[in-house]
Design a protein around this motif. Structure first.
Motif, PDB file in Angstrom:
ATOM      1  N   GLU A  37       0.844  -1.192   0.000  1.00 48.24           N
ATOM      2  CA  GLU A  37       0.000   0.000   0.000  1.00 48.24           C
ATOM      3  C   GLU A  37       0.881   1.244   0.000  1.00 48.24           C
ATOM      4  O   GLU A  37       0.590   2.229  -0.682  1.00 48.24           O
ATOM      5  CB  GLU A  37      -0.909  -0.020   1.230  1.00 48.24           C
ATOM      6  N   GLU A  38       1.966   1.190   0.742  1.00 50.54           N
ATOM      7  CA  GLU A  38       2.870   2.334   0.867  1.00 50.54           C
ATOM      8  C   GLU A  38       3.454   2.762  -0.482  1.00 50.54           C
ATOM      9  O   GLU A  38       3.581   3.955  -0.761  1.00 50.54           O
ATOM     10  CB  GLU A  38       4.001   1.977   1.828  1.00 50.54           C
ATOM     11  N   PHE A  39       3.799   1.798  -1.343  1.00 53.06           N
ATOM     12  CA  PHE A  39       4.440   2.120  -2.617  1.00 53.06           C
ATOM     13  C   PHE A  39       3.440   2.282  -3.760  1.00 53.06           C
ATOM     14  O   PHE A  39       3.548   3.201  -4.563  1.00 53.06           O
ATOM     15  CB  PHE A  39       5.467   1.050  -2.976  1.00 53.06           C
ATOM     16  N   TYR A  40       2.471   1.390  -3.853  1.00 53.75           N
ATOM     17  CA  TYR A  40       1.540   1.387  -4.986  1.00 53.75           C
ATOM     18  C   TYR A  40       0.212   2.088  -4.698  1.00 53.75           C
ATOM     19  O   TYR A  40      -0.490   2.470  -5.624  1.00 53.75           O
ATOM     20  CB  TYR A  40       1.249  -0.056  -5.430  1.00 53.75           C
ATOM     21  N   GLY A  41      -0.129   2.240  -3.440  1.00 55.68           N
ATOM     22  CA  GLY A  41      -1.414   2.842  -3.082  1.00 55.68           C
ATOM     23  C   GLY A  41      -1.222   4.172  -2.401  1.00 55.68           C
ATOM     24  O   GLY A  41      -0.426   4.995  -2.821  1.00 55.68           O
ATOM     25  N   GLY A  42      -1.977   4.372  -1.341  1.00 58.54           N
ATOM     26  CA  GLY A  42      -1.848   5.600  -0.562  1.00 58.54           C
ATOM     27  C   GLY A  42      -2.595   6.774  -1.170  1.00 58.54           C
ATOM     28  O   GLY A  42      -3.307   6.650  -2.161  1.00 58.54           O
ATOM     29  N   ASP A  43      -2.377   7.925  -0.551  1.00 53.76           N
ATOM     30  CA  ASP A  43      -3.095   9.129  -0.949  1.00 53.76           C
ATOM     31  C   ASP A  43      -2.823   9.554  -2.382  1.00 53.76           C
ATOM     32  O   ASP A  43      -3.666  10.158  -3.018  1.00 53.76           O
ATOM     33  CB  ASP A  43      -2.741  10.290  -0.005  1.00 53.76           C
ATOM     34  N   GLY A  44      -1.642   9.264  -2.895  1.00 52.61           N
ATOM     35  CA  GLY A  44      -1.298   9.703  -4.241  1.00 52.61           C
ATOM     36  C   GLY A  44      -1.807   8.809  -5.348  1.00 52.61           C
ATOM     37  O   GLY A  44      -1.706   9.142  -6.519  1.00 52.61           O
ATOM     38  N   ALA A  45      -2.360   7.655  -5.010  1.00 49.79           N
ATOM     39  CA  ALA A  45      -2.814   6.701  -6.026  1.00 49.79           C
ATOM     40  C   ALA A  45      -4.231   7.023  -6.492  1.00 49.79           C
ATOM     41  O   ALA A  45      -5.074   7.435  -5.700  1.00 49.79           O
ATOM     42  CB  ALA A  45      -2.767   5.283  -5.473  1.00 49.79           C
ATOM     43  N   VAL A  46      -4.466   6.842  -7.793  1.00 46.12           N
ATOM     44  CA  VAL A  46      -5.791   7.045  -8.372  1.00 46.12           C
ATOM     45  C   VAL A  46      -6.161   5.831  -9.218  1.00 46.12           C
ATOM     46  O   VAL A  46      -5.296   5.171  -9.776  1.00 46.12           O
ATOM     47  CB  VAL A  46      -5.847   8.322  -9.240  1.00 46.12           C
ATOM     48  N   GLU A  47      -7.446   5.560  -9.303  1.00 43.26           N
ATOM     49  CA  GLU A  47      -7.928   4.540 -10.234  1.00 43.26           C
ATOM     50  C   GLU A  47      -7.759   5.112 -11.629  1.00 43.26           C
ATOM     51  O   GLU A  47      -8.140   6.263 -11.880  1.00 43.26           O
ATOM     52  CB  GLU A  47      -9.394   4.214  -9.966  1.00 43.26           C
ATOM     53  N   ALA A  48      -7.164   4.336 -12.534  1.00 39.59           N
ATOM     54  CA  ALA A  48      -6.824   4.871 -13.846  1.00 39.59           C
ATOM     55  C   ALA A  48      -7.283   3.957 -14.974  1.00 39.59           C
ATOM     56  O   ALA A  48      -7.285   2.736 -14.834  1.00 39.59           O
ATOM     57  CB  ALA A  48      -5.313   5.081 -13.932  1.00 39.59           C
ATOM     58  N   THR A  49      -7.628   4.577 -16.084  1.00 42.19           N
ATOM     59  CA  THR A  49      -7.975   3.846 -17.305  1.00 42.19           C
ATOM     60  C   THR A  49      -6.693   3.437 -18.020  1.00 42.19           C
ATOM     61  O   THR A  49      -5.594   3.892 -17.666  1.00 42.19           O
ATOM     62  CB  THR A  49      -8.794   4.740 -18.249  1.00 42.19           C
ATOM     63  N   GLU A  50      -6.823   2.638 -19.059  1.00 41.70           N
ATOM     64  CA  GLU A  50      -5.663   2.245 -19.855  1.00 41.70           C
ATOM     65  C   GLU A  50      -4.949   3.479 -20.400  1.00 41.70           C
ATOM     66  O   GLU A  50      -3.722   3.567 -20.326  1.00 41.70           O
ATOM     67  CB  GLU A  50      -6.082   1.338 -21.013  1.00 41.70           C
TER      68      GLU A  50
END
Length: 99
Positions: A37-50
């Motif tokens: 979660e720390e590297f791939y998720g967290g506050d800076g992560a967004v759900e993204a399209t292709e």
């Protein structure tokens, strides 16, 4: 897919993963891959399209990509060579470095 971009002293670091990979740990013999979660998720992560993932990867100086869908998008866009993709149990991992 989850997309996270951040600036580092070395340039823009992009991490992308399939949402269902987040929090999982995969093994391939002695090698372990943890999708934290720390590297791939967290506050800076967004759900993204292709399209958003491809744009993010094109902005990256370095990228880490985990998941069958995310790696597939990078390969289909010509950003990652299929021969460099690593297999971890039921998922895939690739790294991207622009010089």
């Amino acid at each position: 897919m989850l997309l996270r971009e951040r600036e580092t002293p070395e340039g823009r670091l992009v991490s992308v993963c399939d949402a269902d990979c987040l929090g999982e740990t995969y093994e391939d013999g002695p090698v372990t891959l943890t999708v934290s979660e720390e590297f791939y998720g967290g506050d800076g992560a967004v759900e993204a399209t292709e399209a958003e993932v491809i744009a993010g990867l094109r902005r990256a100086q370095v990228a880490n990509i985990v998941g069958t869908e995310a790696v597939g998008v990078a390969v289909e866009a010509g950003l990652v060579d299929e021969e460099t993709v690593l297999e971890f149990e039921e998922t895939r991992h690739a790294q991207l470095l622009w010089l």
